[in-house]
Design a protein around this motif. Sequence first.
Motif, PDB file in Angstrom:
ATOM      1  N   ILE A 158       0.683  -0.987  -0.798  1.00 28.17           N
ATOM      2  CA  ILE A 158       0.396   0.071   0.272  1.00 28.17           C
ATOM      3  C   ILE A 158       0.730   1.196   0.135  1.00 28.17           C
ATOM      4  O   ILE A 158       1.788   1.254   0.862  1.00 28.17           O
ATOM      5  N   HIS A 159       0.072   2.587  -0.862  1.00 25.72           N
ATOM      6  CA  HIS A 159       1.011   3.072  -0.708  1.00 25.72           C
ATOM      7  C   HIS A 159       0.274   4.780  -0.620  1.00 25.72           C
ATOM      8  O   HIS A 159      -0.946   4.509  -2.064  1.00 25.72           O
ATOM      9  N   LEU A 160       0.283   5.534   0.179  1.00 24.72           N
ATOM     10  CA  LEU A 160      -1.048   5.788   0.788  1.00 24.72           C
ATOM     11  C   LEU A 160      -0.526   7.583   0.731  1.00 24.72           C
ATOM     12  O   LEU A 160       0.511   7.781   1.690  1.00 24.72           O
ATOM     13  N   THR A 161      -1.178   8.585   0.153  1.00 23.57           N
ATOM     14  CA  THR A 161      -1.126  10.247  -0.222  1.00 23.57           C
ATOM     15  C   THR A 161      -2.316  10.787   0.827  1.00 23.57           C
ATOM     16  O   THR A 161      -3.263  10.085   0.219  1.00 23.57           O
ATOM     17  N   GLN A 162      -2.022  11.397   1.876  1.00 24.68           N
ATOM     18  CA  GLN A 162      -3.460  12.172   2.458  1.00 24.68           C
ATOM     19  C   GLN A 162      -3.071  14.024   2.461  1.00 24.68           C
ATOM     20  O   GLN A 162      -2.608  14.044   2.837  1.00 24.68           O
ATOM     21  N   THR A 163      -4.062  14.559   2.337  1.00 22.13           N
ATOM     22  CA  THR A 163      -3.888  15.609   2.242  1.00 22.13           C
ATOM     23  C   THR A 163      -5.250  16.361   3.146  1.00 22.13           C
ATOM     24  O   THR A 163      -6.075  15.255   3.426  1.00 22.13           O
ATOM     25  N   HIS A 164      -5.183  17.566   3.545  1.00 23.98           N
ATOM     26  CA  HIS A 164      -6.230  18.219   4.987  1.00 23.98           C
ATOM     27  C   HIS A 164      -6.952  18.745   3.333  1.00 23.98           C
ATOM     28  O   HIS A 164      -6.997  18.594   2.559  1.00 23.98           O
ATOM     29  N   GLU A 165      -8.297  18.955   4.486  1.00 24.98           N
ATOM     30  CA  GLU A 165      -9.469  20.076   3.086  1.00 24.98           C
ATOM     31  C   GLU A 165      -8.903  20.921   2.609  1.00 24.98           C
ATOM     32  O   GLU A 165      -9.211  20.689   1.759  1.00 24.98           O
ATOM     33  N   ASP A 166      -7.510  21.856   2.744  1.00 21.55           N
ATOM     34  CA  ASP A 166      -6.902  22.722   2.125  1.00 21.55           C
ATOM     35  C   ASP A 166      -6.106  22.354   0.996  1.00 21.55           C
ATOM     36  O   ASP A 166      -5.313  22.911  -0.165  1.00 21.55           O
TER      37      ASP A 166
END
Length: 180
Positions: A45-53
């Motif tokens: 698994i490779h995960l990239t997560q961002t904030h709402e902005d």
Amino acid sequence: MDTKVLYVAAVVIAAVSGGYYYYSGKQQKLEADAAQSMTYSAENIHLTQTHEDGQLHVKATVDRLAQDMQQKTASLTNLDASLYQDGVVNATFKANKAQSFDDNNKVVLSEQVSATKLLTQGQMQLDTTELTFYPKTRDIETDKMVIVQSPQAEFVSQGLKANLNEGQYEFFNIRGTYER
């Protein structure tokens, strides 16, 4: 043919048909209920997560993930995660195993845990056997032995409480060398 015989045959056929439909529907319901308690898994698994902005928040790789949707828990193997603040890496976490609870509100890292906090004068590395991380508040804690290496000191602590947002660290029963 007598109407009485036709009537009895119709009732028997209706009963058999009704029973078949009733039990076949119940079977489908049992299968659906069993599917809700299934554990899902994935590998590499490779995960990239961002904030709402849109700002980068987390990047991580995991060799294996097993997730129980009903219990809201997950088990990860070989976690390597980087936390970002203002688009720049400011902390990393590595562990051979990780368990998340309460829909990832609490993550317990174990087996060869290494946490690094990037500082303006270098980095502070924490090595331990177990570390609990609360992603929403960015708090970390352990009651296990922690080996700390930073530009200013090297020491061993029997436990740690810290907030990565504030940069406040609380160590217990410290032994080591300060101001190298």
